[in-house]
Design a protein around this motif. Structure first.
Motif, PDB file in Angstrom:
ATOM      1  N   ASP A 349      48.435 -29.226 -73.664  1.00  0.00           N
ATOM      2  CA  ASP A 349      47.943 -27.855 -73.764  1.00  0.00           C
ATOM      3  C   ASP A 349      47.264 -27.481 -72.460  1.00  0.00           C
ATOM      4  O   ASP A 349      47.003 -28.326 -71.598  1.00  0.00           O
ATOM      5  CB  ASP A 349      46.962 -27.747 -74.945  1.00  0.00           C
ATOM      6  N   ALA A 350      46.991 -26.196 -72.320  1.00  0.00           N
ATOM      7  CA  ALA A 350      46.104 -25.664 -71.271  1.00  0.00           C
ATOM      8  C   ALA A 350      46.540 -26.139 -69.884  1.00  0.00           C
ATOM      9  O   ALA A 350      47.685 -25.927 -69.480  1.00  0.00           O
ATOM     10  CB  ALA A 350      44.661 -26.056 -71.585  1.00  0.00           C
ATOM     11  N   ASP A 351      45.620 -26.774 -69.134  1.00  0.00           N
ATOM     12  CA  ASP A 351      45.927 -27.134 -67.751  1.00  0.00           C
ATOM     13  C   ASP A 351      47.030 -28.167 -67.631  1.00  0.00           C
ATOM     14  O   ASP A 351      47.715 -28.229 -66.597  1.00  0.00           O
ATOM     15  CB  ASP A 351      44.666 -27.627 -67.033  1.00  0.00           C
ATOM     16  N   ALA A 352      47.241 -28.985 -68.661  1.00  0.00           N
ATOM     17  CA  ALA A 352      48.389 -29.892 -68.624  1.00  0.00           C
ATOM     18  C   ALA A 352      49.683 -29.095 -68.543  1.00  0.00           C
ATOM     19  O   ALA A 352      50.613 -29.458 -67.800  1.00  0.00           O
ATOM     20  CB  ALA A 352      48.391 -30.802 -69.846  1.00  0.00           C
ATOM     21  N   LEU A 353      49.753 -27.983 -69.269  1.00  0.00           N
ATOM     22  CA  LEU A 353      50.943 -27.127 -69.218  1.00  0.00           C
ATOM     23  C   LEU A 353      51.045 -26.405 -67.877  1.00  0.00           C
ATOM     24  O   LEU A 353      52.143 -26.232 -67.345  1.00  0.00           O
ATOM     25  CB  LEU A 353      50.909 -26.115 -70.360  1.00  0.00           C
ATOM     26  N   ASN A 354      49.911 -25.965 -67.356  1.00  0.00           N
ATOM     27  CA  ASN A 354      49.936 -25.278 -66.064  1.00  0.00           C
ATOM     28  C   ASN A 354      50.393 -26.210 -64.949  1.00  0.00           C
ATOM     29  O   ASN A 354      51.111 -25.788 -64.030  1.00  0.00           O
ATOM     30  CB  ASN A 354      48.546 -24.713 -65.756  1.00  0.00           C
ATOM     31  N   ILE A 355      50.000 -27.463 -65.012  1.00  0.00           N
ATOM     32  CA  ILE A 355      50.465 -28.443 -64.015  1.00  0.00           C
ATOM     33  C   ILE A 355      51.967 -28.665 -64.167  1.00  0.00           C
ATOM     34  O   ILE A 355      52.707 -28.718 -63.168  1.00  0.00           O
ATOM     35  CB  ILE A 355      49.686 -29.759 -64.158  1.00  0.00           C
ATOM     36  N   LEU A 356      52.439 -28.779 -65.411  1.00  0.00           N
ATOM     37  CA  LEU A 356      53.879 -28.943 -65.631  1.00  0.00           C
ATOM     38  C   LEU A 356      54.655 -27.730 -65.126  1.00  0.00           C
ATOM     39  O   LEU A 356      55.765 -27.875 -64.584  1.00  0.00           O
ATOM     40  CB  LEU A 356      54.161 -29.155 -67.117  1.00  0.00           C
ATOM     41  N   ALA A 357      54.077 -26.532 -65.289  1.00  0.00           N
ATOM     42  CA  ALA A 357      54.755 -25.326 -64.818  1.00  0.00           C
ATOM     43  C   ALA A 357      54.929 -25.353 -63.308  1.00  0.00           C
ATOM     44  O   ALA A 357      55.925 -24.843 -62.777  1.00  0.00           O
ATOM     45  CB  ALA A 357      53.966 -24.088 -65.240  1.00  0.00           C
ATOM     46  N   ALA A 358      53.963 -25.943 -62.606  1.00  0.00           N
ATOM     47  CA  ALA A 358      54.051 -26.057 -61.147  1.00  0.00           C
ATOM     48  C   ALA A 358      54.960 -27.199 -60.716  1.00  0.00           C
ATOM     49  O   ALA A 358      55.362 -27.259 -59.549  1.00  0.00           O
ATOM     50  CB  ALA A 358      52.650 -26.255 -60.567  1.00  0.00           C
ATOM     51  N   HIS A 359      55.299 -28.085 -61.623  1.00  0.00           N
ATOM     52  CA  HIS A 359      56.182 -29.233 -61.337  1.00  0.00           C
ATOM     53  C   HIS A 359      57.218 -29.340 -62.454  1.00  0.00           C
ATOM     54  O   HIS A 359      57.189 -30.278 -63.263  1.00  0.00           O
ATOM     55  CB  HIS A 359      55.366 -30.529 -61.224  1.00  0.00           C
ATOM     56  N   PRO A 360      58.139 -28.386 -62.554  1.00  0.00           N
ATOM     57  CA  PRO A 360      59.041 -28.322 -63.708  1.00  0.00           C
ATOM     58  C   PRO A 360      59.926 -29.551 -63.883  1.00  0.00           C
ATOM     59  O   PRO A 360      60.367 -29.830 -65.010  1.00  0.00           O
ATOM     60  CB  PRO A 360      59.880 -27.065 -63.434  1.00  0.00           C
ATOM     61  N   ASP A 361      60.180 -30.297 -62.815  1.00  0.00           N
ATOM     62  CA  ASP A 361      60.988 -31.503 -62.955  1.00  0.00           C
ATOM     63  C   ASP A 361      60.274 -32.564 -63.783  1.00  0.00           C
ATOM     64  O   ASP A 361      60.915 -33.457 -64.350  1.00  0.00           O
ATOM     65  CB  ASP A 361      61.356 -32.065 -61.581  1.00  0.00           C
ATOM     66  N   TRP A 362      58.949 -32.466 -63.910  1.00  0.00           N
ATOM     67  CA  TRP A 362      58.206 -33.425 -64.721  1.00  0.00           C
ATOM     68  C   TRP A 362      58.448 -33.224 -66.211  1.00  0.00           C
ATOM     69  O   TRP A 362      58.159 -34.117 -67.016  1.00  0.00           O
ATOM     70  CB  TRP A 362      56.705 -33.322 -64.441  1.00  0.00           C
ATOM     71  N   LEU A 363      58.959 -32.069 -66.600  1.00  0.00           N
ATOM     72  CA  LEU A 363      59.241 -31.835 -68.014  1.00  0.00           C
ATOM     73  C   LEU A 363      60.212 -32.878 -68.579  1.00  0.00           C
ATOM     74  O   LEU A 363      60.146 -33.236 -69.758  1.00  0.00           O
ATOM     75  CB  LEU A 363      59.817 -30.432 -68.217  1.00  0.00           C
ATOM     76  N   GLU A 364      61.090 -33.366 -67.713  1.00  0.00           N
ATOM     77  CA  GLU A 364      62.047 -34.385 -68.147  1.00  0.00           C
ATOM     78  C   GLU A 364      61.363 -35.716 -68.448  1.00  0.00           C
ATOM     79  O   GLU A 364      61.955 -36.595 -69.090  1.00  0.00           O
ATOM     80  CB  GLU A 364      63.118 -34.601 -67.071  1.00  0.00           C
TER      81      GLU A 364
END
Length: 502
Positions: A349-364
Protein backbone atom coordinates in the motif's frame (compact mmCIF):
# COMPACT_ATOMS: atom_id res chain seq x y z
CA UNK A 1 -25.22 -10.86 -4.90
CA UNK A 2 -24.52 -11.19 -8.61
CA UNK A 3 -24.20 -8.01 -10.69
CA UNK A 4 -25.80 -8.65 -14.06
CA UNK A 5 -25.78 -6.99 -17.46
CA UNK A 6 -28.97 -5.76 -19.11
CA UNK A 7 -28.97 -8.81 -21.39
CA UNK A 8 -28.65 -11.19 -18.44
CA UNK A 9 -31.49 -9.50 -16.59
CA UNK A 10 -33.75 -9.78 -19.65
CA UNK A 11 -32.81 -13.46 -19.85
CA UNK A 12 -33.75 -13.81 -16.17
CA UNK A 13 -37.16 -12.29 -16.92
CA UNK A 14 -37.63 -14.81 -19.71
CA UNK A 15 -36.47 -17.70 -17.52
CA UNK A 16 -39.01 -16.66 -14.86
CA UNK A 17 -41.81 -16.48 -17.39
CA UNK A 18 -40.98 -19.98 -18.64
CA UNK A 19 -40.32 -21.69 -15.30
CA UNK A 20 -42.80 -20.09 -12.87
CA UNK A 21 -44.65 -19.70 -15.26
CA UNK A 22 -45.95 -16.15 -15.51
CA UNK A 23 -47.00 -13.82 -18.34
CA UNK A 24 -44.72 -10.90 -19.12
CA UNK A 25 -47.48 -8.37 -18.39
CA UNK A 26 -48.03 -9.95 -14.97
CA UNK A 27 -44.31 -9.70 -14.27
CA UNK A 28 -44.58 -6.02 -15.23
CA UNK A 29 -47.44 -5.74 -12.76
CA UNK A 30 -45.16 -7.12 -10.03
CA UNK A 31 -42.50 -4.55 -10.85
CA UNK A 32 -44.99 -1.67 -10.72
CA UNK A 33 -46.46 -2.98 -7.45
CA UNK A 34 -43.00 -3.13 -5.88
CA UNK A 35 -42.44 0.52 -6.87
CA UNK A 36 -45.81 1.44 -5.39
CA UNK A 37 -44.89 -0.28 -2.11
CA UNK A 38 -41.63 1.65 -1.99
CA UNK A 39 -43.47 4.93 -2.56
CA UNK A 40 -45.91 4.05 0.21
CA UNK A 41 -43.11 3.19 2.66
CA UNK A 42 -41.41 6.47 1.79
CA UNK A 43 -44.51 8.53 2.54
CA UNK A 44 -45.07 9.68 -1.05
CA UNK A 45 -48.74 8.82 -1.42
CA UNK A 46 -49.91 12.26 -0.33
CA UNK A 47 -48.11 13.80 -3.32
CA UNK A 48 -49.04 14.33 -6.97
CA UNK A 49 -47.13 12.60 -9.76
CA UNK A 50 -46.04 13.34 -13.31
CA UNK A 51 -44.99 10.07 -14.95
CA UNK A 52 -42.92 10.19 -18.14
CA UNK A 53 -43.07 7.07 -20.27
CA UNK A 54 -41.42 5.80 -23.39
CA UNK A 55 -43.22 3.16 -25.44
CA UNK A 56 -41.13 0.18 -24.41
CA UNK A 57 -41.51 -2.05 -21.37
CA UNK A 58 -40.00 0.57 -19.06
CA UNK A 59 -42.85 2.83 -20.15
CA UNK A 60 -45.22 -0.06 -19.47
CA UNK A 61 -43.94 -0.15 -15.88
CA UNK A 62 -44.74 3.57 -15.64
CA UNK A 63 -48.26 3.13 -17.01
CA UNK A 64 -49.00 0.30 -14.56
CA UNK A 65 -47.68 2.41 -11.69
CA UNK A 66 -49.85 5.35 -12.81
CA UNK A 67 -52.95 3.15 -12.72
CA UNK A 68 -52.09 1.86 -9.24
CA UNK A 69 -51.44 5.35 -7.88
CA UNK A 70 -54.70 6.61 -9.33
CA UNK A 71 -56.57 3.75 -7.64
CA UNK A 72 -55.25 5.15 -4.34
CA UNK A 73 -56.57 8.62 -5.26
CA UNK A 74 -53.13 10.09 -5.95
CA UNK A 75 -53.24 12.84 -8.61
CA UNK A 76 -51.36 11.47 -11.64
CA UNK A 77 -50.55 12.82 -15.09
CA UNK A 78 -48.87 10.62 -17.70
CA UNK A 79 -46.67 12.02 -20.48
CA UNK A 80 -45.89 9.58 -23.31
CA UNK A 81 -42.91 10.30 -25.53
CA UNK A 82 -43.82 9.47 -29.13
CA UNK A 83 -41.28 7.80 -31.41
CA UNK A 84 -43.65 7.01 -34.24
CA UNK A 85 -43.85 3.35 -33.21
CA UNK A 86 -46.91 1.77 -31.60
CA UNK A 87 -45.06 0.49 -28.55
CA UNK A 88 -44.45 -2.99 -27.19
CA UNK A 89 -47.36 -5.37 -26.67
CA UNK A 90 -47.22 -4.99 -22.87
CA UNK A 91 -47.02 -1.21 -23.16
CA UNK A 92 -50.15 -1.17 -25.31
CA UNK A 93 -51.97 -3.49 -22.93
CA UNK A 94 -51.17 -1.24 -19.98
CA UNK A 95 -52.18 1.85 -21.94
CA UNK A 96 -55.56 0.24 -22.63
CA UNK A 97 -55.95 -0.54 -18.92
CA UNK A 98 -55.03 3.04 -18.03
CA UNK A 99 -57.78 4.46 -20.24
CA UNK A 100 -60.36 3.07 -17.81
CA UNK A 101 -58.89 5.27 -15.04
CA UNK A 102 -59.22 9.05 -14.57
CA UNK A 103 -55.50 9.56 -15.32
CA UNK A 104 -54.84 12.28 -17.89
CA UNK A 105 -52.55 11.07 -20.69
CA UNK A 106 -50.56 13.59 -22.72
CA UNK A 107 -48.51 12.76 -25.81
CA UNK A 108 -45.16 14.45 -26.45
CA UNK A 109 -43.98 14.75 -30.05
CA UNK A 110 -41.71 17.77 -29.66
CA UNK A 111 -40.61 20.58 -27.31
CA UNK A 112 -43.87 22.42 -28.02
CA UNK A 113 -45.60 19.64 -26.04
CA UNK A 114 -43.43 20.02 -22.94
CA UNK A 115 -45.93 21.10 -20.32
CA UNK A 116 -44.88 23.28 -17.36
CA UNK A 117 -44.02 20.99 -14.45
CA UNK A 118 -45.94 21.68 -11.22
CA UNK A 119 -43.33 22.51 -8.58
CA UNK A 120 -44.61 19.97 -6.04
CA UNK A 121 -44.99 17.01 -8.41
CA UNK A 122 -42.89 13.90 -8.00
CA UNK A 123 -41.48 13.05 -11.43
CA UNK A 124 -41.30 9.38 -12.38
CA UNK A 125 -38.79 8.52 -15.11
CA UNK A 126 -40.04 5.50 -17.09
CA UNK A 127 -38.75 6.68 -20.45
CA UNK A 128 -36.14 4.18 -21.58
CA UNK A 129 -34.87 1.76 -18.93
CA UNK A 130 -31.90 -0.56 -19.40
CA UNK A 131 -32.33 -1.33 -23.10
CA UNK A 132 -30.53 1.83 -24.21
CA UNK A 133 -27.82 1.28 -26.83
CA UNK A 134 -27.02 4.82 -28.00
CA UNK A 135 -26.83 8.22 -26.38
CA UNK A 136 -29.92 10.40 -26.22
CA UNK A 137 -30.53 12.87 -29.03
CA UNK A 138 -33.26 15.15 -30.36
CA UNK A 139 -36.58 15.43 -28.56
CA UNK A 140 -35.66 12.71 -26.04
CA UNK A 141 -32.54 14.58 -24.90
CA UNK A 142 -34.50 17.84 -24.80
CA UNK A 143 -37.20 16.25 -22.65
CA UNK A 144 -34.60 14.90 -20.22
CA UNK A 145 -33.03 18.36 -19.97
CA UNK A 146 -36.52 19.75 -19.32
CA UNK A 147 -37.05 17.31 -16.44
CA UNK A 148 -33.62 17.97 -14.94
CA UNK A 149 -34.12 21.72 -15.11
CA UNK A 150 -37.37 21.53 -13.12
CA UNK A 151 -35.65 21.08 -9.77
CA UNK A 152 -38.33 18.52 -8.82
CA UNK A 153 -37.57 15.25 -7.10
CA UNK A 154 -37.12 12.56 -9.77
CA UNK A 155 -37.56 8.84 -9.17
CA UNK A 156 -36.21 6.63 -11.96
CA UNK A 157 -37.61 3.16 -12.60
CA UNK A 158 -35.01 0.51 -13.52
CA UNK A 159 -32.21 2.98 -14.40
CA UNK A 160 -32.13 6.73 -15.09
CA UNK A 161 -32.92 7.23 -18.77
CA UNK A 162 -29.79 8.02 -20.75
CA UNK A 163 -27.41 5.84 -18.73
CA UNK A 164 -25.88 2.73 -20.25
CA UNK A 165 -25.83 -0.33 -18.00
CA UNK A 166 -22.39 -1.74 -18.77
CA UNK A 167 -20.39 1.02 -20.45
CA UNK A 168 -19.53 4.63 -19.78
CA UNK A 169 -22.13 7.35 -20.27
CA UNK A 170 -19.69 10.22 -19.65
CA UNK A 171 -20.78 13.34 -21.49
CA UNK A 172 -24.20 11.94 -22.38
CA UNK A 173 -27.55 13.48 -21.50
CA UNK A 174 -29.25 11.50 -18.71
CA UNK A 175 -31.96 11.91 -16.12
CA UNK A 176 -30.59 13.21 -12.83
CA UNK A 177 -32.54 11.01 -10.41
CA UNK A 178 -32.95 11.55 -6.69
CA UNK A 179 -33.80 7.86 -6.25
CA UNK A 180 -33.46 4.89 -8.59
CA UNK A 181 -35.80 1.93 -8.10
CA UNK A 182 -34.27 -1.10 -9.75
CA UNK A 183 -35.13 -4.76 -9.62
CA UNK A 184 -33.61 -7.88 -8.06
CA UNK A 185 -29.88 -7.10 -8.42
CA UNK A 186 -27.47 -4.21 -8.87
CA UNK A 187 -26.46 -3.12 -12.34
CA UNK A 188 -22.83 -2.13 -13.05
CA UNK A 189 -23.85 1.49 -13.73
CA UNK A 190 -24.97 1.95 -10.12
CA UNK A 191 -21.46 1.25 -8.79
CA UNK A 192 -19.50 3.70 -10.91
CA UNK A 193 -18.36 7.02 -9.38
CA UNK A 194 -18.94 8.78 -12.70
CA UNK A 195 -22.69 8.03 -12.41
CA UNK A 196 -23.17 9.25 -8.85
CA UNK A 197 -24.92 12.49 -9.83
CA UNK A 198 -27.45 10.62 -12.01
CA UNK A 199 -28.44 7.50 -10.07
CA UNK A 200 -28.99 9.20 -6.71
CA UNK A 201 -29.85 6.72 -3.98
CA UNK A 202 -30.31 3.22 -5.39
CA UNK A 203 -32.98 0.86 -4.04
CA UNK A 204 -33.07 -2.77 -5.18
CA UNK A 205 -36.62 -4.16 -5.14
CA UNK A 206 -37.38 -7.88 -5.09
CA UNK A 207 -39.95 -8.78 -7.76
CA UNK A 208 -39.67 -12.54 -7.32
CA UNK A 209 -37.59 -13.50 -10.35
CA UNK A 210 -36.98 -17.26 -10.39
CA UNK A 211 -33.90 -18.08 -8.26
CA UNK A 212 -32.98 -21.04 -10.43
CA UNK A 213 -31.60 -18.73 -13.11
CA UNK A 214 -28.67 -17.60 -10.95
CA UNK A 215 -27.19 -21.10 -10.82
CA UNK A 216 -26.83 -21.01 -14.61
CA UNK A 217 -25.19 -17.62 -15.07
CA UNK A 218 -22.05 -15.82 -14.03
CA UNK A 219 -22.42 -12.09 -13.62
CA UNK A 220 -19.97 -9.38 -14.56
CA UNK A 221 -19.05 -9.19 -10.88
CA UNK A 222 -20.51 -9.82 -7.45
CA UNK A 223 -21.56 -7.45 -4.70
CA UNK A 224 -20.14 -8.53 -1.36
CA UNK A 225 -22.94 -9.13 1.08
CA UNK A 226 -23.44 -10.75 4.47
CA UNK A 227 -24.08 -14.17 2.91
CA UNK A 228 -20.78 -14.23 1.00
CA UNK A 229 -18.81 -12.96 3.98
CA UNK A 230 -20.53 -15.33 6.38
CA UNK A 231 -19.39 -18.23 4.21
CA UNK A 232 -15.78 -16.96 4.24
CA UNK A 233 -15.47 -16.19 7.95
CA UNK A 234 -13.78 -18.94 10.02
CA UNK A 235 -14.58 -19.01 13.75
CA UNK A 236 -11.67 -19.81 16.03
CA UNK A 237 -11.36 -23.35 17.36
CA UNK A 238 -11.30 -23.91 21.09
CA UNK A 239 -7.76 -25.35 21.20
CA UNK A 240 -6.19 -22.67 19.01
CA UNK A 241 -2.97 -20.95 20.05
CA UNK A 242 -1.16 -17.86 18.77
CA UNK A 243 0.83 -19.91 16.31
CA UNK A 244 -2.37 -20.76 14.46
CA UNK A 245 -2.97 -17.12 13.55
CA UNK A 246 0.28 -16.14 11.92
CA UNK A 247 3.31 -14.03 12.67
CA UNK A 248 2.89 -10.84 10.68
CA UNK A 249 5.68 -8.48 9.64
CA UNK A 250 4.58 -4.89 9.19
CA UNK A 251 7.06 -2.64 7.38
CA UNK A 252 5.90 0.89 8.02
CA UNK A 253 6.71 4.36 9.26
CA UNK A 254 9.42 6.97 8.81
CA UNK A 255 10.31 10.19 10.57
CA UNK A 256 7.15 12.28 10.85
CA UNK A 257 4.95 9.38 9.66
CA UNK A 258 5.01 6.97 12.54
CA UNK A 259 1.28 7.47 13.02
CA UNK A 260 0.70 5.41 9.88
CA UNK A 261 2.65 2.53 11.44
CA UNK A 262 0.62 2.80 14.67
CA UNK A 263 -2.69 2.75 12.77
CA UNK A 264 -1.72 -0.25 10.66
CA UNK A 265 -0.21 -2.17 13.60
CA UNK A 266 -3.20 -1.60 15.86
CA UNK A 267 -5.60 -2.75 13.12
CA UNK A 268 -3.45 -5.81 12.45
CA UNK A 269 -3.64 -6.95 16.07
CA UNK A 270 -7.33 -6.09 16.38
CA UNK A 271 -7.97 -8.30 13.33
CA UNK A 272 -6.50 -11.29 15.07
CA UNK A 273 -2.83 -11.66 14.13
CA UNK A 274 -1.22 -14.17 16.50
CA UNK A 275 2.06 -12.26 16.59
CA UNK A 276 3.09 -8.94 15.10
CA UNK A 277 6.58 -7.63 14.47
CA UNK A 278 6.91 -4.06 13.23
CA UNK A 279 9.97 -3.19 11.15
CA UNK A 280 10.50 0.53 11.82
CA UNK A 281 13.27 3.16 11.83
CA UNK A 282 14.81 3.91 15.22
CA UNK A 283 12.85 7.13 15.66
CA UNK A 284 9.71 5.09 16.11
CA UNK A 285 10.85 2.91 18.99
CA UNK A 286 9.29 4.84 21.88
CA UNK A 287 6.18 5.64 19.85
CA UNK A 288 5.35 2.01 19.02
CA UNK A 289 6.33 0.59 22.40
CA UNK A 290 4.11 3.14 24.12
CA UNK A 291 1.16 3.04 21.74
CA UNK A 292 1.07 -0.72 21.23
CA UNK A 293 2.91 -2.83 23.82
CA UNK A 294 1.53 -6.01 22.22
CA UNK A 295 3.72 -5.50 19.13
CA UNK A 296 7.35 -6.59 18.84
CA UNK A 297 9.84 -4.36 17.05
CA UNK A 298 12.71 -4.80 14.61
CA UNK A 299 14.80 -1.65 14.39
CA UNK A 300 16.35 -0.38 11.18
CA UNK A 301 19.94 0.87 11.58
CA UNK A 302 18.79 4.26 10.32
CA UNK A 303 17.15 6.77 12.64
CA UNK A 304 14.57 8.06 10.15
CA UNK A 305 13.95 5.68 7.23
CA UNK A 306 14.08 2.04 6.15
CA UNK A 307 17.41 0.88 4.75
CA UNK A 308 17.97 -2.78 5.72
CA UNK A 309 15.78 -5.87 5.28
CA UNK A 310 15.38 -7.71 8.61
CA UNK A 311 17.13 -11.04 9.04
CA UNK A 312 15.36 -14.13 7.71
CA UNK A 313 12.25 -12.35 6.42
CA UNK A 314 10.70 -15.64 5.27
CA UNK A 315 10.16 -16.69 8.88
CA UNK A 316 7.14 -14.37 8.92
CA UNK A 317 3.77 -15.67 7.73
CA UNK A 318 2.95 -12.47 5.86
CA UNK A 319 4.42 -9.03 5.19
CA UNK A 320 2.47 -5.79 4.99
CA UNK A 321 4.49 -2.98 3.44
CA UNK A 322 3.95 0.70 2.78
CA UNK A 323 2.15 2.85 5.38
CA UNK A 324 4.29 5.92 6.05
CA UNK A 325 7.27 4.25 4.37
CA UNK A 326 8.61 7.25 2.46
CA UNK A 327 10.41 7.18 -0.88
CA UNK A 328 13.98 8.11 -0.04
CA UNK A 329 16.56 6.40 -2.32
CA UNK A 330 17.77 4.00 0.44
CA UNK A 331 14.13 3.04 1.08
CA UNK A 332 13.63 2.37 -2.63
CA UNK A 333 16.63 0.04 -2.55
CA UNK A 334 15.28 -1.56 0.63
CA UNK A 335 11.97 -2.44 -1.07
CA UNK A 336 13.81 -3.96 -4.03
CA UNK A 337 15.78 -6.19 -1.67
CA UNK A 338 12.66 -7.19 0.22
CA UNK A 339 10.93 -8.21 -3.02
CA UNK A 340 13.95 -10.33 -3.88
CA UNK A 341 14.06 -12.07 -0.52
CA UNK A 342 10.41 -12.46 0.55
CA UNK A 343 8.39 -14.88 -1.57
CA UNK A 344 5.14 -15.29 0.36
CA UNK A 345 2.06 -13.19 -0.50
CA UNK A 346 2.43 -9.59 0.66
CA UNK A 347 0.12 -6.63 1.21
CA UNK A 348 1.42 -3.48 -0.50
CA UNK A 349 0.00 0.00 0.00
CA UNK A 350 0.86 3.70 -0.03
CA UNK A 351 4.56 4.42 -0.63
CA UNK A 352 5.27 0.80 -1.53
CA UNK A 353 2.91 1.30 -4.48
CA UNK A 354 4.42 4.66 -5.35
CA UNK A 355 7.89 3.10 -5.47
CA UNK A 356 6.57 0.30 -7.70
CA UNK A 357 4.98 2.91 -9.98
CA UNK A 358 8.41 4.50 -10.42
CA UNK A 359 9.95 1.07 -11.14
CA UNK A 360 7.24 -0.80 -13.09
CA UNK A 361 9.55 -3.69 -13.98
CA UNK A 362 9.55 -4.61 -10.28
CA UNK A 363 5.88 -5.55 -10.54
CA UNK A 364 7.02 -8.83 -12.08
CA UNK A 365 8.83 -9.57 -8.80
CA UNK A 366 5.68 -9.54 -6.68
CA UNK A 367 5.00 -12.87 -4.98
CA UNK A 368 1.94 -14.59 -6.48
CA UNK A 369 -1.37 -13.66 -4.87
CA UNK A 370 0.00 -10.58 -3.19
CA UNK A 371 -2.61 -7.90 -2.45
CA UNK A 372 -2.18 -4.36 -3.83
CA UNK A 373 -4.45 -1.67 -2.38
CA UNK A 374 -4.26 1.47 -4.56
CA UNK A 375 -6.67 4.37 -4.54
CA UNK A 376 -7.53 5.63 -8.07
CA UNK A 377 -4.54 8.01 -8.36
CA UNK A 378 -2.10 5.35 -7.15
CA UNK A 379 -3.68 2.90 -9.60
CA UNK A 380 -3.17 5.40 -12.42
CA UNK A 381 0.47 5.86 -11.48
CA UNK A 382 0.94 2.10 -11.47
CA UNK A 383 -0.91 1.14 -14.63
CA UNK A 384 -1.62 4.31 -16.59
CA UNK A 385 -4.73 6.46 -17.07
CA UNK A 386 -8.15 5.15 -18.06
CA UNK A 387 -10.77 6.91 -20.15
CA UNK A 388 -13.53 6.23 -17.62
CA UNK A 389 -14.48 4.16 -14.59
CA UNK A 390 -15.41 1.11 -16.66
CA UNK A 391 -12.01 1.22 -18.35
CA UNK A 392 -10.29 1.42 -14.96
CA UNK A 393 -12.07 -1.73 -13.79
CA UNK A 394 -11.20 -3.57 -17.01
CA UNK A 395 -7.58 -2.55 -16.51
CA UNK A 396 -7.64 -3.78 -12.91
CA UNK A 397 -8.90 -7.18 -14.07
CA UNK A 398 -6.30 -7.29 -16.84
CA UNK A 399 -3.37 -6.39 -14.56
CA UNK A 400 -4.56 -8.79 -11.86
CA UNK A 401 -4.52 -11.64 -14.40
CA UNK A 402 -1.20 -10.56 -15.90
CA UNK A 403 0.65 -10.23 -12.61
CA UNK A 404 -1.12 -12.97 -10.69
CA UNK A 405 -1.98 -10.59 -7.85
CA UNK A 406 -5.14 -9.32 -6.19
CA UNK A 407 -5.89 -5.64 -6.79
CA UNK A 408 -8.06 -3.83 -4.26
CA UNK A 409 -9.09 -0.60 -6.02
CA UNK A 410 -10.28 1.57 -3.16
CA UNK A 411 -13.36 3.75 -3.41
CA UNK A 412 -16.98 4.00 -2.27
CA UNK A 413 -17.68 0.56 -3.74
CA UNK A 414 -14.14 -0.81 -3.42
CA UNK A 415 -13.48 -3.18 -6.31
CA UNK A 416 -11.48 -6.38 -5.79
CA UNK A 417 -10.00 -7.89 -8.95
CA UNK A 418 -8.92 -11.53 -8.72
CA UNK A 419 -6.25 -13.19 -10.92
CA UNK A 420 -8.85 -15.60 -12.29
CA UNK A 421 -10.86 -12.69 -13.73
CA UNK A 422 -13.65 -12.49 -11.16
CA UNK A 423 -14.43 -9.08 -9.69
CA UNK A 424 -16.19 -8.06 -6.50
CA UNK A 425 -17.66 -4.75 -5.35
CA UNK A 426 -17.80 -4.05 -1.63
CA UNK A 427 -21.16 -3.05 -0.15
CA UNK A 428 -19.94 -1.57 3.15
CA UNK A 429 -18.27 1.77 3.93
CA UNK A 430 -19.15 5.45 3.72
CA UNK A 431 -17.62 8.84 2.79
CA UNK A 432 -16.51 9.40 6.38
CA UNK A 433 -13.67 6.99 5.65
CA UNK A 434 -12.22 9.41 3.09
CA UNK A 435 -9.50 10.56 5.48
CA UNK A 436 -5.76 10.02 5.61
CA UNK A 437 -5.06 6.90 7.64
CA UNK A 438 -8.05 4.79 6.60
CA UNK A 439 -5.87 2.98 4.08
CA UNK A 440 -3.27 2.24 6.78
CA UNK A 441 -6.01 0.55 8.81
CA UNK A 442 -6.99 -1.54 5.77
CA UNK A 443 -3.36 -2.60 5.31
CA UNK A 444 -3.26 -3.83 8.90
CA UNK A 445 -6.54 -5.71 8.51
CA UNK A 446 -5.48 -7.43 5.28
CA UNK A 447 -2.05 -8.30 6.68
CA UNK A 448 -3.62 -9.97 9.70
CA UNK A 449 -6.13 -11.99 7.67
CA UNK A 450 -3.57 -13.06 5.08
CA UNK A 451 -1.39 -14.46 7.88
CA UNK A 452 -4.24 -16.56 9.27
CA UNK A 453 -6.09 -19.49 7.73
CA UNK A 454 -7.64 -17.48 4.91
CA UNK A 455 -6.61 -17.78 1.29
CA UNK A 456 -5.42 -14.50 -0.29
CA UNK A 457 -8.75 -14.10 -2.07
CA UNK A 458 -10.73 -14.74 1.09
CA UNK A 459 -8.52 -12.35 3.04
CA UNK A 460 -9.04 -9.59 0.48
CA UNK A 461 -12.84 -9.97 0.43
CA UNK A 462 -13.28 -10.35 4.18
CA UNK A 463 -10.82 -7.51 4.79
CA UNK A 464 -12.49 -4.86 2.64
CA UNK A 465 -15.95 -5.82 3.96
CA UNK A 466 -14.77 -5.75 7.57
CA UNK A 467 -13.00 -2.41 7.03
CA UNK A 468 -16.14 -0.83 5.55
CA UNK A 469 -18.43 -2.33 8.18
CA UNK A 470 -16.25 -0.92 10.96
CA UNK A 471 -16.47 2.42 9.17
CA UNK A 472 -20.26 2.24 9.10
CA UNK A 473 -20.34 1.48 12.81
CA UNK A 474 -17.97 4.37 13.52
CA UNK A 475 -20.17 6.76 11.52
CA UNK A 476 -23.21 5.77 13.59
CA UNK A 477 -21.37 6.89 16.73
CA UNK A 478 -19.30 9.86 15.56
CA UNK A 479 -20.92 10.97 12.24
CA UNK A 480 -19.14 10.73 8.90
CA UNK A 481 -17.58 14.14 9.40
CA UNK A 482 -16.14 13.57 12.88
CA UNK A 483 -15.07 9.92 12.67
CA UNK A 484 -11.35 9.14 12.54
CA UNK A 485 -9.44 6.22 11.03
CA UNK A 486 -8.63 5.06 14.56
CA UNK A 487 -12.39 4.76 15.11
CA UNK A 488 -12.44 2.06 12.43
CA UNK A 489 -10.07 -0.06 14.50
CA UNK A 490 -12.09 0.65 17.65
CA UNK A 491 -15.16 -0.82 15.92
CA UNK A 492 -13.55 -3.96 14.51
CA UNK A 493 -14.79 -5.99 17.48
CA UNK A 494 -18.42 -5.05 16.81
CA UNK A 495 -17.90 -5.70 13.10
CA UNK A 496 -16.62 -9.22 13.82
CA UNK A 497 -19.61 -9.87 16.07
CA UNK A 498 -21.98 -8.89 13.25
CA UNK A 499 -20.15 -11.12 10.77
CA UNK A 500 -20.23 -14.05 13.23
CA UNK A 501 -24.04 -13.87 13.17
CA UNK A 502 -24.24 -13.80 9.34
Amino acid sequence: MEILSAEQIRAWDQYTMEHEPILSIDLMERAAASCLSWLERGGYLDRSFSIYCGKGNNGGDGLALARMLSALDCPVTVHILEFGNIGTEDFQANLARLHSSPVEVRFVQGPEHFHPIPPDDILIDALLGSGLNRKLEGVTAQLVDHLNASGNEIIAIDIPSGLFVSKSSKGNTAVRATHTLSFQVYKPAFLMPENEAWVGEVHILDIGLHPGYLSQVQGEAELLDAAIIGAIYKPRKSFSHKGNFGHALLVAGSYGKMGAAVLAANACLRTGAGLLTCDIPRCGYSILQTALPEAMLVMDPDECIHTAVPDSPDKYSVAGVGPGLGQEPPTVAFLHQLLQRYRKPMVLDADALNILAAHPDWLEMLPPYSILTPHPKEFERLFGPSADDYGRLDKAREQSRRLGVIIVLKGHYTFVAMPGGKGYFNSTGNPGMAKGGSGDVLTGILTALLGQSYSPGEAALLGVYLHGLAGDLAAEVHSQEAMLPSDLTANLGKAFQIIQKS
